[in-house]
Scaffold this motif. Structure first.
Motif, mmCIF file in Angstrom:
data_model
loop_
_atom_site.group_PDB
_atom_site.id
_atom_site.type_symbol
_atom_site.label_atom_id
_atom_site.label_comp_id
_atom_site.label_asym_id
_atom_site.label_seq_id
_atom_site.Cartn_x
_atom_site.Cartn_y
_atom_site.Cartn_z
ATOM 1 N N LEU A 219 0.699 -1.242 -0.062
ATOM 2 C CA LEU A 219 0.056 -0.015 0.131
ATOM 3 C C LEU A 219 0.830 1.191 -0.049
ATOM 4 C CD1 LEU A 219 -3.040 0.754 0.261
ATOM 5 C CD2 LEU A 219 -2.829 0.932 2.438
ATOM 6 N N TYR A 220 1.972 1.358 0.893
ATOM 7 C CA TYR A 220 2.950 2.145 0.845
ATOM 8 C C TYR A 220 4.426 1.420 0.590
ATOM 9 C CZ TYR A 220 -0.768 4.566 3.488
ATOM 10 O OH TYR A 220 -1.953 4.958 4.037
ATOM 11 N N THR A 221 5.201 2.045 0.267
ATOM 12 C CA THR A 221 6.653 1.581 0.149
ATOM 13 C C THR A 221 7.426 2.358 1.442
ATOM 14 O OG1 THR A 221 7.569 3.392 -1.389
ATOM 15 C CG2 THR A 221 6.832 1.286 -2.393
ATOM 16 N N LEU A 222 8.337 1.835 1.740
ATOM 17 C CA LEU A 222 9.191 2.374 2.860
ATOM 18 C C LEU A 222 9.571 3.824 2.582
ATOM 19 C CD1 LEU A 222 10.220 1.483 5.621
ATOM 20 C CD2 LEU A 222 12.122 0.211 4.530
ATOM 21 N N ARG A 223 10.097 3.936 1.441
ATOM 22 C CA ARG A 223 10.666 5.139 0.550
ATOM 23 C C ARG A 223 9.554 6.303 1.017
ATOM 24 N NH1 ARG A 223 14.726 5.680 -2.745
ATOM 25 N NH2 ARG A 223 14.657 3.402 -3.081
ATOM 26 N N PHE A 403 10.255 -4.686 2.377
ATOM 27 C CA PHE A 403 11.525 -4.149 1.737
ATOM 28 C C PHE A 403 11.366 -3.801 0.445
ATOM 29 C CE2 PHE A 403 13.061 -7.584 4.833
ATOM 30 C CZ PHE A 403 13.200 -6.753 5.790
ATOM 31 N N SER A 404 10.453 -3.986 -0.298
ATOM 32 C CA SER A 404 10.102 -3.642 -1.774
ATOM 33 C C SER A 404 10.447 -2.114 -1.773
ATOM 34 C CB SER A 404 8.865 -4.087 -2.169
ATOM 35 O OG SER A 404 7.923 -3.225 -1.768
ATOM 36 N N GLU B 80 -23.425 0.013 3.141
ATOM 37 C CA GLU B 80 -22.875 -0.803 4.186
ATOM 38 C C GLU B 80 -21.364 -0.991 3.907
ATOM 39 O OE1 GLU B 80 -25.349 -4.445 5.646
ATOM 40 O OE2 GLU B 80 -25.866 -4.381 3.556
ATOM 41 N N SER B 81 -20.346 -1.530 4.999
ATOM 42 C CA SER B 81 -19.050 -1.593 4.649
ATOM 43 C C SER B 81 -18.454 -2.865 5.137
ATOM 44 C CB SER B 81 -18.521 -0.498 5.910
ATOM 45 O OG SER B 81 -18.815 0.783 5.553
ATOM 46 N N LEU B 82 -17.599 -3.113 4.373
ATOM 47 C CA LEU B 82 -16.899 -4.369 4.740
ATOM 48 C C LEU B 82 -16.078 -4.308 6.084
ATOM 49 C CD1 LEU B 82 -15.466 -4.910 1.015
ATOM 50 C CD2 LEU B 82 -17.223 -6.167 2.090
ATOM 51 N N ALA B 83 -15.823 -5.477 6.802
ATOM 52 C CA ALA B 83 -15.163 -5.355 7.917
ATOM 53 C C ALA B 83 -13.829 -4.938 7.687
ATOM 54 C CB ALA B 83 -15.332 -6.760 8.703
ATOM 55 N N SER B 84 -13.125 -5.848 6.943
ATOM 56 C CA SER B 84 -11.613 -5.221 6.266
ATOM 57 C C SER B 84 -11.455 -5.518 4.881
ATOM 58 C CB SER B 84 -10.640 -6.068 7.418
ATOM 59 O OG SER B 84 -10.684 -7.165 7.131
ATOM 60 N N PHE B 85 -10.463 -4.862 4.550
ATOM 61 C CA PHE B 85 -10.091 -4.893 3.095
ATOM 62 C C PHE B 85 -8.627 -4.678 2.967
ATOM 63 C CE2 PHE B 85 -9.814 -2.532 -0.896
ATOM 64 C CZ PHE B 85 -10.898 -3.189 -1.717
ATOM 65 N N THR B 86 -8.077 -5.238 2.636
ATOM 66 C CA THR B 86 -6.382 -5.285 2.589
ATOM 67 C C THR B 86 -5.893 -5.534 1.106
ATOM 68 O OG1 THR B 86 -6.577 -6.325 4.599
ATOM 69 C CG2 THR B 86 -4.213 -5.785 4.051
ATOM 70 N N GLY B 87 -5.035 -4.484 0.876
ATOM 71 C CA GLY B 87 -4.229 -4.735 -0.574
ATOM 72 C C GLY B 87 -3.683 -3.398 -1.043
ATOM 73 N N PRO B 88 -3.183 -3.382 -2.222
ATOM 74 C CA PRO B 88 -3.250 -4.323 -3.273
ATOM 75 C C PRO B 88 -2.456 -5.648 -2.875
ATOM 76 C CG PRO B 88 -2.058 -2.561 -4.158
ATOM 77 C CD PRO B 88 -2.680 -2.085 -2.739
ATOM 78 N N LEU B 89 -2.564 -6.824 -3.191
ATOM 79 C CA LEU B 89 -1.723 -7.797 -2.797
ATOM 80 C C LEU B 89 -1.022 -8.520 -4.108
ATOM 81 C CD1 LEU B 89 -3.431 -9.150 0.407
ATOM 82 C CD2 LEU B 89 -1.490 -7.703 0.352
ATOM 83 N N GLY B 90 -0.349 -9.368 -4.040
ATOM 84 C CA GLY B 90 0.392 -10.192 -4.922
ATOM 85 C C GLY B 90 0.869 -9.237 -5.981
#
Ligand SMILES: Cc1cc2nc3c(=O)[nH]c(=O)nc-3n(C[C@H](O)[C@H](O)[C@H](O)COP(=O)(O)OP(=O)(O)OC[C@H]3O[C@@H](n4cnc5c(N)ncnc54)[C@H](O)[C@@H]3O)c2cc1C
Ligand code: FES
Lengths: 478, 280
Positions: A219-223, A403-404, B80-90
């Motif tokens: 979501l954020y980088t360290l930089r 670390f990215s 309505e809202s989701l309880a959590s939402f984490t990303g962007p991943l991968g």
């Protein structure tokens, strides 16, 4: 319930749930001292002029002083003295390996049993929590912002210290609950989550902002953090599971301890289907490893209904890295210990589920780099263990996700961050680090201590106009 | 936070949600996913980022109702809202100028290939899309897909809409016709991705798949998502989700996807019973 009290030499037993009962629930095993017993135990302390216990504590808790205040009945003073050096005593009193730290150095231990310092620490901290929410003192705002990455004991300690010094602190945590290993790893029966959330609430009352679901590196980088905050602390722990790389490790029924514990502790799989996350633990479980993580995985398996749980460890009981109390509790609960045994293959049935584990017996040889005797396989000693679940608890490494985009952050070949142990500074300017991310998997108290050291240096650096040089070759030894 | 600002019913079992998540939208790229928890006692499930709007600060998710969590999500309303939402991943898709590329989306996989088609087209590729579903009721986004492809082939397994074929049939025809396809993406159910990979293998065209293994954290800390690619164990959430389809151990993926089927069924039944008693 409470066992017979030992004589003058012995320490006060701490009441605990009966082993036959507790293997069917996730409630806390150790129940804590009642006031009277705590004072009796405190009276055993001989108040050494030159207390060795303090030297055994990684953060130098004022042990004889808080014990003295306790036995004089001045509990608030005991709280004050205890928390002067340790901001998370209710947690440390429960999970510190006291037998290799403070209690190991207690002079009473030479002829009898050492003072039960950990139990007294727990008592004082629990007493304080029972009195209700404290109203914390806060310094005037200094107008500087700190980002803390990771909400384990290292990050929480630094966050609390910096908030008290008047900094605006934001904790960024990738999971949906703050607390690090304290919430996703260590089970409820050893560390009730209510205690961790009380500490988190306390930090919030100090003005610390805790933002969950924030994965730094993604979501954020360290930089970006370095650009947006005056200082950054990395306390992301060592969350990457190590697997053995033996055949069959991907069969259904093989878990990393991290997966099993996360499902159970963070996601509350033991309350399925009231909570949605499932877990599948069979009738016969083998947990590979003998550290705290392995004990926790084994004892969770038992509570999830396993009939037979083995700890499989390539060295002997002597070398088992778990806290003495955890080994003892696991033995009491009927966990079976297969020492000097190492898995070489996991085999499955036609549907892809674990059916058994092939192991080899080991003998102990000369000490290796870790100082412990090297385990050597005994040729021809292979045998099969009929198990349907295997849990790998061999240790963890830092997760490189954070670390990215930070190539200047120097790391060792073990994946840990290089930081100056004297002040927590990394090779990246305005970035401090501490806890498992620097040391590799270690202890709650050492992570806390690292958070405190970094907080002191961070404050000194920021309030002195960021003096150069940032990295002093002559001072650092890592 | 993570408020639902828009909802569409794409098919009787497929719902689209536009979620307010400005920071995730700022960073999201094609090929990535988010981990979502629907309610406080909910499990964490991975959902592909079907679209993102950096200006509006939103992420589009598409969910097919299969188990308790996706049903609960499907029943949520705007506001309505989701309880959590984490990303962007991968890791994001490797977008480059390859020449001609083919993207095959099966069922829910259509949602996943849409942003990839768009990014590839913006990078100057000739994009051929193939989308398919079991039947007309499960097909969606044909119109949107037309806007990001140069050519779009639509099919259903049962012929209830467009061409009657499984997606590998038109893919093979294109390859047989000698179209200069430099790279293929196949995203959908594991079994479909397996057959897309088997189809393209003899032609030696690199084929990328997005592995939908079971996940818990989605950040590399548990290993629930492990897959075997080229004989090496990989964590789909951080090493993927995209991998070389010709190297994937498909049987392992299919086996591991089934670890919790019975418990998932139990949870679903309890949920249906609870909903029924609420309406009684
Ligand atoms: C099962 C288990 C039992 C243990 N038992 C004991 C014990 O009895 N006694 C003891 O002293 N020690 C014990 N330990 C070790 C102890 O818990 C750790 O040494 C300690 O928690 C390390 O603290 P930390 O702050 O460095 O990291 P952690 O507690 O690991 O916290 C790190 C946090 O950072 C978060 N994070 C990681 N990456 C990112 C990212 N990219 N962005 C944002 N957030 C991120 C993680 O989600 C986590 O919440 C145990 C460990 C485990 C796993
Ligand atoms: S989901 Fe946990 S490591 Fe990938």
């Amino acid at each position: 319930m409470a066992e017979a009290r030992k004589g003058a030499r012995g320490r006060q037993e701490m009441p605990r749930q009966d082993a036959r009962v507790r293997i069917h629930n996730f409630n806390e095993v150790a129940l804590g001292y009642p006031l009277k017993v705590a004072i009796e135990e405190a009276n055993r302390c001989i108040q050494c002029k030159n207390p060795q216990c303090v030297t055994g504590c990684p953060v130098g808790v004022r042990i004889p002083e808080f014990i003295k205040a306790l036995r004089e009945g001045d509990l608030w003073n005991a709280v004050f003295l205890l928390k002067d050096k340790n901001s998370l005593p209710a947690i440390c009193g429960r999970v510190c390996p006291q037998e290799t730290q403070c209690e190991e150095r207690c002079v009473l231990g030479r002829r009898g049993e050492p003072v039960a310092i950990g139990r007294l620490e727990r008592f004082v901290a629990d007493w304080e929590r029972a009195q209700g929410m404290r109203t914390p003192e806060r310094a005037a705002p200094v107008g500087k912002r700190i980002a803390v990455v990771g909400s384990g004991p290292a990050g929480l300690t630094l966050a609390g210290d910096m908030a008290k010094k008047g900094y605006e602190v934001e904790v960024l945590e990738s999971l949906h609950v703050p607390g690090g290993v304290l919430v996703y790893g260590i089970p409820e029966f050893r560390l009730p989550k209510e205690i961790v959330s009380a500490e988190i609430n306390y930090l919030r009352s100090l003005g610390v902002t805790i933002r969950t679901n924030v994965v730094v590196g993604k979501l954020y980088t360290l930089r970006e953090l370095v650009a947006q905050y005056d200082a950054v602390f990395l306390g992301t722990g060592a969350g990457l599971p190590i697997l053995m790389n033996i055949p069959g490790e991907n069969l259904n029924g093989v878990y990393s301890a991290n997966e099993l514990l996360t499902r159970v502790n963070l996601m509350k799989a033991y309350l399925f289907p009231e909570w949605d996350t499932p877990i599948k633990v069979g009738e016969r479980v083998a947990v590979v490893g003998a550290g705290n993580v392995a004990m926790d995985a084994a004892r969770c398996s038992l509570r999830l209904g396993a009939k037979e749980v083995h700890i499989v460890y390539r060295r002997s009981r002597e070398e088992a890295p778990a806290r003495a109390e955890e080994l003892h509790h696991a033995e009491e609960e009927g966990i079976l210990f297969d020492y000097l045994t190492n898995p070489i293959e996991i085999y499955g049935d036609e549907k892809g589920w674990v059916r058994g584990m092939r192991c080899i017996r080991m003998a102990l040889g000369e000490p290796d780099a870790s100082g412990r005797p090297r385990p050597i396989p005994i040729e021809g000693s292979e045998f099969d263990m009929a198990v349907d679940t295997v849990v790998m608890a061999l240790g963890t490494r830092p997760n490189p996700l954070v670390f990215s985009d930070a190539p200047e952050l120097l790391r060792t070949r073990h994946g840990t961050v290089v930081a100056n142990p004297a002040n927590g500074r990394t090779r990246m300017k305005r970035v401090w680090a501490g806890g498992d991310i620097v040391t590799g998997a270690a202890t709650v108290i050492s992570a806390m201590g690292a958070g405190r050291i970094a907080a002191n240096d961070m404050d000194a650096y920021l309030s002195n106009g960021c003096p150069e040089p940032w990295w002093d070759e002559t001072q650092s030894s890592s | 936070m993570y408020r639902i600002v828009h909802k569409e019913v794409l098919t009787p079992v497929t719902k689209l949600f536009v979620i307010e998540a400005p920071e995730v939208a700022r960073k999201a790229q094609a090929g990535q996913f988010v981990m979502v928890r629907v309610h406080e006692k909910g499990e964490r499930i991975p959902l592909t980022i079907a679209d993102y709007d950096r200006q509006a600060g939103t992420i589009t998710l598409i969910a097919q109702e299969v188990g308790k969590t996706t049903h609960m999500l499907g029943s949520m309303a705007v506001g309505e809202s989701l309880a959590s939402f984490t990303g962007p991943l991968g890791r994001p898709t490797e977008i480059a100028s390859y020449g001609t590329v083919a993207l095959v989306g099966g069922g829910l996989g259509i949602a996943a290939i849409y942003p990839i088609c768009r990014a590839l087209r913006e990078a100057g590729n000739e994009v051929i899309g193939i989308i398919g579903a079991r039947n007309a009721d499960l097909l969606f986004w044909e119109d949107k897909m037309r806007t990001v492809t140069d050519e779009l082939i639509v099919c259903t397994d049962d012929g209830s809409y467009a061409r009657k074929a499984v997606v590998t049939v038109p893919l093979k025809e294109l390859l047989d016709a000698g179209r200069p396809i430099r790279r293929i993406w196949g995203i959908g159910p594991a079994i479909m991705m397996k057959f897309v990979s088997l189809t393209s293998q003899p032609y030696g065209v690199p084929t990328i798949v997005s592995l939908n293994s079971i996940m818990v954290d989605g950040t590399g800390m548990c290993g629930a998502c492990r897959v075997s690619v080229g004989g090496r164990t990989q964590f789909a959430c951080v090493d993927g989700p995209e991998f070389d389809g010709h190297q994937v151990d498909w049987d392992l993926l299919l086996t591991r996807q089934r670890i919790y089927v019975d418990l998932e069924k139990q949870a679903m039944e309890a949920y249906v019973a609870a909903v029924a008693s609420q309406h009684a």
